[in-house]
Design a protein around this motif. Sequence first.
Motif, PDB file in Angstrom:
ATOM      1  N   ILE A  73       0.842  -1.200   0.000  1.00 18.11           N
ATOM      2  CA  ILE A  73       0.000   0.000   0.000  1.00 18.11           C
ATOM      3  C   ILE A  73       0.873   1.245   0.000  1.00 18.11           C
ATOM      4  O   ILE A  73       0.610   2.216  -0.721  1.00 18.11           O
ATOM      5  N   GLY A  74       1.929   1.236   0.796  1.00 22.78           N
ATOM      6  CA  GLY A  74       2.860   2.363   0.815  1.00 22.78           C
ATOM      7  C   GLY A  74       3.528   2.579  -0.525  1.00 22.78           C
ATOM      8  O   GLY A  74       3.699   3.719  -0.961  1.00 22.78           O
ATOM      9  N   LEU A  75       3.896   1.499  -1.195  1.00 23.48           N
ATOM     10  CA  LEU A  75       4.503   1.616  -2.514  1.00 23.48           C
ATOM     11  C   LEU A  75       3.513   2.233  -3.506  1.00 23.48           C
ATOM     12  O   LEU A  75       3.886   3.074  -4.328  1.00 23.48           O
ATOM     13  N   GLY A  76       2.257   1.844  -3.409  1.00 21.81           N
ATOM     14  CA  GLY A  76       1.234   2.425  -4.272  1.00 21.81           C
ATOM     15  C   GLY A  76       1.033   3.906  -4.010  1.00 21.81           C
ATOM     16  O   GLY A  76       0.881   4.706  -4.948  1.00 21.81           O
ATOM     17  N   ILE A  77       1.028   4.298  -2.743  1.00 23.31           N
ATOM     18  CA  ILE A  77       0.861   5.716  -2.394  1.00 23.31           C
ATOM     19  C   ILE A  77       2.047   6.531  -2.901  1.00 23.31           C
ATOM     20  O   ILE A  77       1.871   7.614  -3.466  1.00 23.31           O
ATOM     21  N   ALA A  78       3.258   6.022  -2.721  1.00 20.50           N
ATOM     22  CA  ALA A  78       4.454   6.734  -3.186  1.00 20.50           C
ATOM     23  C   ALA A  78       4.441   6.882  -4.709  1.00 20.50           C
ATOM     24  O   ALA A  78       4.756   7.947  -5.238  1.00 20.50           O
ATOM     25  N   LEU A  79       4.058   5.831  -5.406  1.00 19.85           N
ATOM     26  CA  LEU A  79       3.987   5.896  -6.862  1.00 19.85           C
ATOM     27  C   LEU A  79       2.895   6.852  -7.327  1.00 19.85           C
ATOM     28  O   LEU A  79       3.102   7.639  -8.254  1.00 19.85           O
ATOM     29  N   ALA A  80       1.748   6.804  -6.673  1.00 18.47           N
ATOM     30  CA  ALA A  80       0.641   7.692  -7.046  1.00 18.47           C
ATOM     31  C   ALA A  80       1.003   9.159  -6.831  1.00 18.47           C
ATOM     32  O   ALA A  80       0.587  10.029  -7.608  1.00 18.47           O
ATOM     33  N   SER A  81       1.780   9.454  -5.800  1.00 18.61           N
ATOM     34  CA  SER A  81       2.172  10.843  -5.567  1.00 18.61           C
ATOM     35  C   SER A  81       3.097  11.350  -6.664  1.00 18.61           C
ATOM     36  O   SER A  81       3.125  12.542  -6.961  1.00 18.61           O
ATOM     37  N   GLY A  82       3.862  10.459  -7.278  1.00 14.91           N
ATOM     38  CA  GLY A  82       4.715  10.860  -8.396  1.00 14.91           C
ATOM     39  C   GLY A  82       3.955  11.001  -9.692  1.00 14.91           C
ATOM     40  O   GLY A  82       4.199  11.917 -10.477  1.00 14.91           O
ATOM     41  N   VAL A  83       3.016  10.111  -9.918  1.00 14.90           N
ATOM     42  CA  VAL A  83       2.231  10.144 -11.155  1.00 14.90           C
ATOM     43  C   VAL A  83       1.282  11.345 -11.167  1.00 14.90           C
ATOM     44  O   VAL A  83       0.955  11.878 -12.228  1.00 14.90           O
ATOM     45  N   TYR A  84       0.868  11.797  -9.991  1.00 14.60           N
ATOM     46  CA  TYR A  84      -0.099  12.898  -9.889  1.00 14.60           C
ATOM     47  C   TYR A  84       0.365  14.142 -10.656  1.00 14.60           C
ATOM     48  O   TYR A  84      -0.435  14.830 -11.283  1.00 14.60           O
ATOM     49  N   ALA A  85       1.655  14.437 -10.631  1.00 11.98           N
ATOM     50  CA  ALA A  85       2.183  15.628 -11.302  1.00 11.98           C
ATOM     51  C   ALA A  85       2.030  15.547 -12.811  1.00 11.98           C
ATOM     52  O   ALA A  85       1.873  16.571 -13.484  1.00 11.98           O
ATOM     53  N   VAL A  86       2.050  14.350 -13.362  1.00 12.60           N
ATOM     54  CA  VAL A  86       1.942  14.170 -14.809  1.00 12.60           C
ATOM     55  C   VAL A  86       0.597  14.673 -15.315  1.00 12.60           C
ATOM     56  O   VAL A  86       0.500  15.222 -16.415  1.00 12.60           O
ATOM     57  N   PHE A  87      -0.444  14.550 -14.497  1.00 17.91           N
ATOM     58  CA  PHE A  87      -1.778  15.004 -14.899  1.00 17.91           C
ATOM     59  C   PHE A  87      -1.860  16.520 -15.041  1.00 17.91           C
ATOM     60  O   PHE A  87      -2.781  17.038 -15.666  1.00 17.91           O
ATOM     61  N   PHE A  88      -0.921  17.244 -14.481  1.00 21.26           N
ATOM     62  CA  PHE A  88      -0.877  18.697 -14.589  1.00 21.26           C
ATOM     63  C   PHE A  88       0.189  19.168 -15.574  1.00 21.26           C
ATOM     64  O   PHE A  88       0.515  20.346 -15.632  1.00 21.26           O
ATOM     65  N   GLY A  89       0.749  18.246 -16.336  1.00 18.82           N
ATOM     66  CA  GLY A  89       1.744  18.590 -17.344  1.00 18.82           C
ATOM     67  C   GLY A  89       3.141  18.792 -16.798  1.00 18.82           C
ATOM     68  O   GLY A  89       4.006  19.292 -17.508  1.00 18.82           O
ATOM     69  N   ASP A  90       3.372  18.421 -15.582  1.00 18.82           N
ATOM     70  CA  ASP A  90       4.704  18.543 -14.992  1.00 18.82           C
ATOM     71  C   ASP A  90       5.438  17.214 -15.081  1.00 18.82           C
ATOM     72  O   ASP A  90       4.860  16.187 -15.396  1.00 18.82           O
ATOM     73  N   ALA A  91       6.724  17.253 -14.775  1.00 19.98           N
ATOM     74  CA  ALA A  91       7.531  16.042 -14.793  1.00 19.98           C
ATOM     75  C   ALA A  91       7.133  15.116 -13.650  1.00 19.98           C
ATOM     76  O   ALA A  91       6.579  15.551 -12.635  1.00 19.98           O
ATOM     77  N   PHE A  92       7.428  13.835 -13.858  1.00 19.48           N
ATOM     78  CA  PHE A  92       7.164  12.818 -12.848  1.00 19.48           C
ATOM     79  C   PHE A  92       7.820  13.207 -11.526  1.00 19.48           C
ATOM     80  O   PHE A  92       8.963  13.616 -11.484  1.00 19.48           O
ATOM     81  N   PHE A  93       7.114  13.107 -10.419  1.00 14.03           N
ATOM     82  CA  PHE A  93       7.550  13.437  -9.060  1.00 14.03           C
ATOM     83  C   PHE A  93       7.781  14.922  -8.828  1.00 14.03           C
ATOM     84  O   PHE A  93       8.473  15.295  -7.874  1.00 14.03           O
ATOM     85  N   THR A  94       7.222  15.789  -9.649  1.00 11.84           N
ATOM     86  CA  THR A  94       7.265  17.218  -9.362  1.00 11.84           C
ATOM     87  C   THR A  94       6.254  17.511  -8.258  1.00 11.84           C
ATOM     88  O   THR A  94       5.126  17.049  -8.314  1.00 11.84           O
ATOM     89  N   GLY A  95       6.666  18.262  -7.263  1.00 13.08           N
ATOM     90  CA  GLY A  95       5.784  18.554  -6.130  1.00 13.08           C
ATOM     91  C   GLY A  95       4.583  19.386  -6.539  1.00 13.08           C
ATOM     92  O   GLY A  95       4.710  20.373  -7.262  1.00 13.08           O
TER      93      GLY A  95
END
Length: 140
Positions: A73-95
């Motif tokens: 579950i933690g691995l999924g949360i960490a990955l999802a937090s990185g992918v989230y930036a891609v939906f806004f046109g930013d690079a992977f893992f951009t805050g």
Amino acid sequence: MVNSVILNAATRLLVAILLLFSVYMLLRGHNLPGGGFIGGLIGSTGFILYAIAQGAEATRDALRAEPQNIAMIGLGIALASGVYAVFFGDAFFTGQWWFIGDRESGDYIPISSVLFFDIGVYLVVFGSILTLVLALEEEV
């Protein structure tokens, strides 16, 4: 499992204190030393002490979830937090930042995707360490 009355009595209090301190370290880690890794180590230390005092089966019951599942579950949360930036046109893992409250008056709480990444790392470390320790405890 150790048959010590003092250790058995103190373990429950120590687990609570260590878990509280681990969450403190997790939350302060963005701006100060700490974060998900050290928080996960401190949290797992509490349950390692519990496993020494009570045994592996009692520790699994206290966790209420398998440590492997916590890590995944933690691995999924960490990955999802990185992918989230891609939906806004930013690079992977951009805050990414969210502001809860009224920004104009200055009465708000900033929350970032970095916090969710740290929570994911916390759960991965917590679950991984406990998976290893409980497997070793059951072998002994």
